[in-house]
Design an enzyme around this catalytic site. Structure first.
Site, mmCIF file in Angstrom:
data_model
loop_
_atom_site.group_PDB
_atom_site.id
_atom_site.type_symbol
_atom_site.label_atom_id
_atom_site.label_comp_id
_atom_site.label_asym_id
_atom_site.label_seq_id
_atom_site.Cartn_x
_atom_site.Cartn_y
_atom_site.Cartn_z
ATOM 1 N N ASP A 282 0.866 -1.164 0.000
ATOM 2 C CA ASP A 282 0.000 0.000 0.000
ATOM 3 C C ASP A 282 0.916 1.231 0.000
ATOM 4 O OD1 ASP A 282 -2.100 1.781 0.099
ATOM 5 O OD2 ASP A 282 -3.170 0.754 1.715
HETATM 6 C C1 BGC Z 1 -5.101 3.204 0.103
HETATM 7 C C2 BGC Z 1 -5.178 2.214 -1.030
HETATM 8 C C3 BGC Z 1 -5.011 2.916 -2.345
HETATM 9 C C4 BGC Z 1 -3.687 3.673 -2.335
HETATM 10 C C5 BGC Z 1 -3.391 4.402 -3.637
HETATM 11 C C6 BGC Z 1 -3.896 4.100 -0.004
HETATM 12 O O1 BGC Z 1 -3.984 5.148 0.898
HETATM 13 O O2 BGC Z 1 -5.088 2.527 1.331
HETATM 14 O O3 BGC Z 1 -6.401 1.538 -0.989
HETATM 15 O O4 BGC Z 1 -5.091 2.022 -3.403
HETATM 16 O O5 BGC Z 1 -3.725 4.617 -1.282
HETATM 17 O O6 BGC Z 1 -4.180 5.511 -3.795
#
Ligand code: BGC
Length: 752
Positions: A282
């Site tokens: 993530d």
């Molecule tokens: C989220 C993810 C997301 C990623 C990219 C993160 O803060 O937890 O679900 O895909 O950001 O935007």
């Protein structure tokens, strides 16, 4: 092209089957890749491997760490603002990865790409509420097609964390509290996305069940409990959807960060499940180089959000030093290429420029999901409303201009724009979230469906004024809202900003009041007895206004079922509020006051309910919720009869469903079994949505995946189901034993 694609997918699947987890488990130590000799027989693996052999060290390293376009200093001519960008290797036709969020459509948070709109599906909870795998596939295929047409080739979709807490900020992005329902629908949605020859993720692996302290909290749970709940949802989804990538979560699990968690990544994912694709982090979830790499993380995403670039020069140095084996470096790259090949992306590169999209057709699908997934919770003869009504009053939630959406990285800027957008005052979400409405006006939709009526709107800020407006109307439609977002849990599941008092006042003035809930999960309803009807519309997406009007006036017959239990009181849930919430709220307050304070420190969250998530918990604790899992009404009525149970090696249950009413409608009969020697739990073992004409009967047969009934035995490292008699029932929801029975099952064991 199409034929080629199908061929490569089928061979990929066949090869996955051939490399059974048990076979690999015998030869593969936890920390290493599967043995080359066996995997080389897999044509996808072999093709990926051939590419890896042609790549330079520089090229490999470049593919292992992704940029965050809004913050990166790197310049790339074809980089556009979005979640991620990983430069490819043009000389080898290895595609640049162009990553966008997320499960509800092609996201465009805070309109970072000016004017770029997309189709916004309703909250994933609405999809879960449909109980229709077919709609999950169609939705995934639709948003995947839009992603591709917008030149993205990795959709960060597939959110499948189980709802453990009703107040959790991202519940709306996920598919409820049951492993079978969530797993099936996530799997179909991922399969749909990838049918466009692009990559889908599945996320967030694992136990990212609350937002408060998500970057520091430690989710604590026993292995068997985890395998029988959250991991089972992932497992089912991955078997069906074959996601090219798995996104590991922010939080720790049993002491180790999810993105450097040897148990989760090497043991469960890559060894037990023989997962051939890649683990991406993530955004801002990486904490090390050597530990993370050796624990199974294959790619650092959004590197500018981490403390440093762990998978660039540091990784190169770690390989030179011998801390990371060259074979593991190749394995990381090969796994990414496996996904890129398996999905057909390598042979069907994304277009260089935006392609036309049939938004009108896609909006219809968004509306259908809202219509089939909204849940009618109460109806005392008030609905369907009459189109001949003279005066209808709409109250609250900006229902004159639109419908609410959930906040965070999944935020789609929908076709038609955002008629209301409210910036946040502080908190982690403030940097990338605004409270956003989609331009789908319930007011206009009601005017269109009841053209003879005088339809008015009042904002509801003044309960007395709203009550006066409601007096004498043929119907009052009161829109209640409960906004949820990524990066913050709700302080409570009570309706905020005095809405309970508003509903009381309006219902006292006019008993023909229907409450339409726009929420990202359950809310408390102290006013339930006073209103004529309640419709849970979730965040209903791009065409929510039209869907709500159709449901209220009977052009669509409500058929959604609750994918999560609605508690009668907050104290019924395993945790009444988010651990860490008071500390986080104090930090946010201090920062709002301009003080410099440290971020929240790490803290454990003990998941005391273990595998007994949601309705399993309510059954175990003998609690009566406000509305049970699986619950939902219709304008017609259904009955069940003629249960037959086939036991033996595999449970098979058949029964008749009859539409005994006067209207066509859809029902979702559900099969529940009480099982578990380790931990006895009520378990959803099967369901099927059936559309029935008035008077029609259909026989439904449900075949049960034995893992749904089994114990996970940590000592035997696998599933075990003891022989014996198992109590079961078919019913309309988790608390409805309409057709009780018993299954006599033979003993069964299964690989992890
Ligand atoms: C989220 C993810 C997301 C990623 C990219 C993160 O803060 O937890 O679900 O895909 O950001 O935007």
């Amino acid at each position: 092209m199409k034929r080629l694609r199908r061929l490569s997918l089928t061979t990929a699947m066949a090869s996955l089957l051939a490399f059974s987890p048990a076979a690999i488990a015998q030869t593969m130590p936890t920390k290493d890749s599967p043995p080359l000799a066996t995997l080389a027989q897999d044509p996808v693996w072999a093709r990926a491997d051939a590419l890896v052999r042609q790549m330079t060290l520089e090229e490999k390293i470049t593919y292992l760490h992704g940029l965050f376009p809004p913050l990166t200093k790197e310049k790339h001519a074809d980089m556009i603002p979005s979640a991620g960008y990983v430069p490819g290797v043009p000389r080898l036709k290895i595609p640049t990865l162009r990553e966008s969020d997320a499960s509800l459509g092609v996201a465009n948070q805070v309109e970072q790409r000016k004017g770029d709109t997309a189709t916004a599906l309703p909250a994933s909870l609405a999809l879960a509420g449909t109980f229709e795998p077919e709609l999950a596939y169609a939705s995934g295929a639709m948003i995947g097609a839009e992603a591709r047409a917008k030149t993205f080739n990795v959709l960060l979709a597939g959110g499948v964390n189980l709802t453990r807490d009703p107040w959790a900020g991202r519940n709306f992005e996920y598919l409820g509290e049951d492993p079978l329902l969530a797993g099936m629908l996530a799997g179909e949605s991922i399969r749909g996305v990838q049918s466009n020859n692009i990559v889908s993720t599945i996320k967030h692996f694992a136990l990212n069940a609350q937002e408060t302290g998500r970057h520091v909290m430690d989710a604590r749970i026993g292995e068997a409990d985890l395998r029988e709940s959250d991991l089972l949802a992932f497992q089912i989804a991955m078997e069906r959807g074959k996601p090219a990538s798995v996104m590991c979560a922010y939080n720790k699990v049993n002491g180790d960060w999810a993105c450097e968690n040897d148990f989760l990544l090497n043991r469960v994912l890559k060894k037990d499940w023989a997962y051939p694709g890649w683990v991406m982090s993530d955004w801002g979830a990486v904490h090390s180089t050597v530990k993370a790499v050796n624990a199974g993380l294959d790619q650092q995403s959004g590197q500018e959000l981490d403390k440093q670039i762990f998978f660039g020069e540091d990784l190169k140095a770690a390989v030179a030093k011998g801390d990371v084996k060259p074979a593991r470096l190749d394995d990381m790259v090969r796994r990414i290429l496996y996904g890129v090949i398996q999905t057909g992306l390598i042979d069907n590169p994304t277009p260089a420029s935006e392609q036309p999209i049939d938004y009108a057709a896609n909006a219809k699908l968004a509306q259908l999901v809202a219509e089939r997934g909204s849940v009618l919770l109460k109806n005392q003869g008030l609905l369907p409303l009459k189109k001949t009504a003279k005066r209808i009053v709409l109250i609250g939630a900006h229902a004159d201009v639109g419908v609410l959406s959930g906040g965070g990285s999944s935020q789609v800027r929908s076709v038609g724009g955002a008629p209301v957008e409210i910036p946040l005052n502080g908190g982690e979400a403030a940097s990338f979230v605004r409270v956003t409405w989609h331009a789908s006006s319930p007011l206009k939709a009601v005017q269109a469906i009841a053209p003879g009526a005088e339809v008015t709107y009042i904002d509801g800020k003044d309960p007395a004024a709203a009550a006066r407006a409601a007096q004498g109307a043929d119907a009052v439609i009161l829109f209640a809202w409960h906004w949820q977002t990524e990066a913050a849990d709700a302080p409570s599941v009570a309706l905020p900003e005095g809405q309970d008092a508003l509903i009381d006042a309006v219902a006292a003035a006019n008993k023909n009041t229907v409450v339409v809930l726009e929420s990202g999960g359950p809310v408390l309803m102290p006013w339930l007895d006073k209103v004529g009807a309640v419709l849970a519309a979730w965040y209903p997406g791009q065409r929510g206004g039209e869907a709500i009007a159709n449901l209220l006036f009977g052009d669509a017959n409500p058929s959604g079922r609750l994918p999560m239990t609605f508690p009668a009181a907050e104290k019924q849930a395993p945790r009444a509020s988010a651990p860490g919430w008071p500390e986080q709220a104090a930090i946010d307050d201090a920062r709002r006051a301009g003080k410099k304070v440290d971020a929240i420190k790490g803290f454990p969250v003990e998941y005391v309910e273990g595998a007994a998530v949601g309705y399993r918990w309510y059954a175990q604790e003998k609690l009566r919720p406000l509305f049970p899992f699986g619950y939902g009404l219709s304008y017609t009525s259904f009955t069940y009869a003629n249960l037959t149970v086939e036991g033996g090696a595999a449970l098979k249950v058949s029964f008749d469903v009859t539409n005994g009413g006067k209207l066509a409608g859809a029902d979702t009969p559900q099969l529940y079994v009480t099982a578990g020697k380790r931990r006895q739990m009520l378990r959803l073992a099967g369901f099927q949505k059936v559309d029935l004409a008035p008077g029609a009967t259909q026989r439904v047969t449900l075949t049960v995946d034995p893992r749904l009934l089994a114990d996970y035995d940590v000592n035997a490292a696998g599933w075990t189901l003891p022989a014996g008699d198992y109590a079961l029932y078919v019913g309309a929801h988790a608390g409805d034993a309409a057709l009780p029975g018993t299954a006599t099952l033979k003993a069964w064991t299964g690989k992890p």
